[in-house]
Design a protein around this motif. Sequence first.
Motif, PDB file in Angstrom:
ATOM      1  N   ALA A  34       0.834  -1.207   0.000  1.00 38.87           N
ATOM      2  CA  ALA A  34       0.000   0.000   0.000  1.00 38.87           C
ATOM      3  C   ALA A  34       0.864   1.251   0.000  1.00 38.87           C
ATOM      4  O   ALA A  34       0.571   2.222  -0.707  1.00 38.87           O
ATOM      5  CB  ALA A  34      -0.930  -0.016   1.207  1.00 38.87           C
ATOM      6  N   PHE A  35       1.949   1.255   0.785  1.00 39.57           N
ATOM      7  CA  PHE A  35       2.867   2.391   0.782  1.00 39.57           C
ATOM      8  C   PHE A  35       3.429   2.615  -0.617  1.00 39.57           C
ATOM      9  O   PHE A  35       3.466   3.736  -1.121  1.00 39.57           O
ATOM     10  CB  PHE A  35       4.023   2.167   1.759  1.00 39.57           C
ATOM     11  CG  PHE A  35       3.645   2.313   3.210  1.00 39.57           C
ATOM     12  CD1 PHE A  35       2.840   3.350   3.637  1.00 39.57           C
ATOM     13  CD2 PHE A  35       4.126   1.412   4.146  1.00 39.57           C
ATOM     14  CE1 PHE A  35       2.508   3.499   4.972  1.00 39.57           C
ATOM     15  CE2 PHE A  35       3.796   1.543   5.488  1.00 39.57           C
ATOM     16  CZ  PHE A  35       2.983   2.585   5.908  1.00 39.57           C
ATOM     17  N   ALA A  36       3.899   1.522  -1.251  1.00 39.02           N
ATOM     18  CA  ALA A  36       4.519   1.647  -2.567  1.00 39.02           C
ATOM     19  C   ALA A  36       3.505   2.031  -3.637  1.00 39.02           C
ATOM     20  O   ALA A  36       3.777   2.884  -4.490  1.00 39.02           O
ATOM     21  CB  ALA A  36       5.220   0.337  -2.939  1.00 39.02           C
TER      22      ALA A  36
ATOM     23  N   VAL B  20      -5.641  -5.156   0.041  1.00 41.93           N
ATOM     24  CA  VAL B  20      -5.854  -3.877   0.726  1.00 41.93           C
ATOM     25  C   VAL B  20      -6.905  -3.104  -0.074  1.00 41.93           C
ATOM     26  O   VAL B  20      -6.837  -3.032  -1.301  1.00 41.93           O
ATOM     27  CB  VAL B  20      -4.556  -3.068   0.817  1.00 41.93           C
ATOM     28  CG1 VAL B  20      -4.817  -1.694   1.430  1.00 41.93           C
ATOM     29  CG2 VAL B  20      -3.517  -3.828   1.632  1.00 41.93           C
ATOM     30  N   ASN B  21      -7.883  -2.552   0.624  1.00 40.35           N
ATOM     31  CA  ASN B  21      -8.954  -1.819  -0.044  1.00 40.35           C
ATOM     32  C   ASN B  21      -8.399  -0.644  -0.850  1.00 40.35           C
ATOM     33  O   ASN B  21      -7.514   0.081  -0.398  1.00 40.35           O
ATOM     34  CB  ASN B  21      -9.945  -1.298   1.009  1.00 40.35           C
ATOM     35  CG  ASN B  21     -11.174  -0.672   0.375  1.00 40.35           C
ATOM     36  OD1 ASN B  21     -11.125   0.449  -0.092  1.00 40.35           O
ATOM     37  ND2 ASN B  21     -12.272  -1.418   0.385  1.00 40.35           N
TER      38      ASN B  21
ATOM     39  N   ILE C 213      -5.612   2.628  -0.094  1.00 39.05           N
ATOM     40  CA  ILE C 213      -4.417   2.999  -0.856  1.00 39.05           C
ATOM     41  C   ILE C 213      -4.496   4.444  -1.316  1.00 39.05           C
ATOM     42  O   ILE C 213      -3.507   5.184  -1.276  1.00 39.05           O
ATOM     43  CB  ILE C 213      -4.237   2.048  -2.057  1.00 39.05           C
ATOM     44  CG1 ILE C 213      -3.949   0.637  -1.556  1.00 39.05           C
ATOM     45  CG2 ILE C 213      -3.103   2.536  -2.970  1.00 39.05           C
ATOM     46  CD1 ILE C 213      -3.882  -0.397  -2.647  1.00 39.05           C
ATOM     47  N   GLN C 214      -5.683   4.862  -1.736  1.00 35.71           N
ATOM     48  CA  GLN C 214      -5.850   6.239  -2.194  1.00 35.71           C
ATOM     49  C   GLN C 214      -5.542   7.236  -1.080  1.00 35.71           C
ATOM     50  O   GLN C 214      -5.014   8.318  -1.327  1.00 35.71           O
ATOM     51  CB  GLN C 214      -7.288   6.458  -2.688  1.00 35.71           C
ATOM     52  CG  GLN C 214      -7.618   5.727  -3.983  1.00 35.71           C
ATOM     53  CD  GLN C 214      -6.784   6.227  -5.142  1.00 35.71           C
ATOM     54  OE1 GLN C 214      -5.840   5.577  -5.561  1.00 35.71           O
ATOM     55  NE2 GLN C 214      -7.142   7.387  -5.673  1.00 35.71           N
ATOM     56  N   GLY C 215      -5.857   6.873   0.151  1.00 34.89           N
ATOM     57  CA  GLY C 215      -5.651   7.796   1.260  1.00 34.89           C
ATOM     58  C   GLY C 215      -4.348   7.619   2.006  1.00 34.89           C
ATOM     59  O   GLY C 215      -4.054   8.377   2.926  1.00 34.89           O
TER      60      GLY C 215
ATOM     61  N   GLN D  51      -0.321   9.426   4.763  1.00 38.84           N
ATOM     62  CA  GLN D  51       0.148   8.664   5.912  1.00 38.84           C
ATOM     63  C   GLN D  51       1.576   8.187   5.687  1.00 38.84           C
ATOM     64  O   GLN D  51       2.407   8.222   6.594  1.00 38.84           O
ATOM     65  CB  GLN D  51      -0.781   7.476   6.154  1.00 38.84           C
ATOM     66  CG  GLN D  51      -2.206   7.876   6.506  1.00 38.84           C
ATOM     67  CD  GLN D  51      -3.149   6.682   6.523  1.00 38.84           C
ATOM     68  OE1 GLN D  51      -2.731   5.552   6.264  1.00 38.84           O
ATOM     69  NE2 GLN D  51      -4.416   6.931   6.797  1.00 38.84           N
ATOM     70  N   ALA D  52       1.878   7.734   4.447  1.00 36.97           N
ATOM     71  CA  ALA D  52       3.222   7.262   4.132  1.00 36.97           C
ATOM     72  C   ALA D  52       4.233   8.385   4.252  1.00 36.97           C
ATOM     73  O   ALA D  52       5.364   8.189   4.703  1.00 36.97           O
ATOM     74  CB  ALA D  52       3.246   6.674   2.722  1.00 36.97           C
TER      75      ALA D  52
END
Length: 257
Positions: free
Chosen positions: A137-139, A215-216, A220-222, A226-227
Amino acid sequence: MMYDIPHVDLSTKVSKVEWQTRVELAACYRLLVMHGWDDLIYTHVSARIPGTEDLLINAFGLSFEEVTASNLVKIDIDGNIIDPDSPFEINPAGFTIHSAVHHARPEDQCALHLHHSDATAVASSKEGLLPYSQYAAFALASMSYHHYEGLAVDHNEIISLQQDLGSANFMLLRNHGALTMGKTIGDAFMHMYDLLRACEIQVKLQHGAGDVINVNHKVIQGIKAQANIVHTGLTGGQKAWPAMMRRVKRAYPDFDK
């Protein structure tokens, strides 16, 4: 046949800013060895010396566990060695990718390129990186791809590489490997850590796992903001980076010479 490495000591011959960059970049090379991410004498990590357009990169022919702060080579952005008295050379073909991305991203200090097996496997699959983990998700929040066109020495490919990278911090090079960018060396390392963990998990899941929970997409969009908090800047890459440098110092006391 064994060959001695030329001894150099630049600790008192360069600016404090350049020396700090040299120490951190040498630490990054040693960390790649500690994680098993090196590839003989190939692949590179390059870093811009803050306040200049000059870059540092590894001497061609040294293993990553032989890289020190003093034997890193200072070059201009086109790969020309700045110090005519340097006993070391660089791999000009290997620097092509780094030259391209440093030209395209002057705001970033560091470019980290690896040939990690799991990253290459994921890069070579049609679907690319899948949302199987938090690391993914971060990537995926800042991901790009570049198709393989052979050795990256053709001018047209350099242009397409820059276009494909865009503003992304993570890139999978199809049939080739992985690239991460960072505003600091610590940020580029943390980005690569996330990307390789994501690829390792994906390869494991695709060999023996049943149905996988993704992961939803909304998460990932949001997650990009956070990353940026967790793995970038003073509260992210730079928070973990001093601990990584201490780890290197314990394992390789001579890296900062």
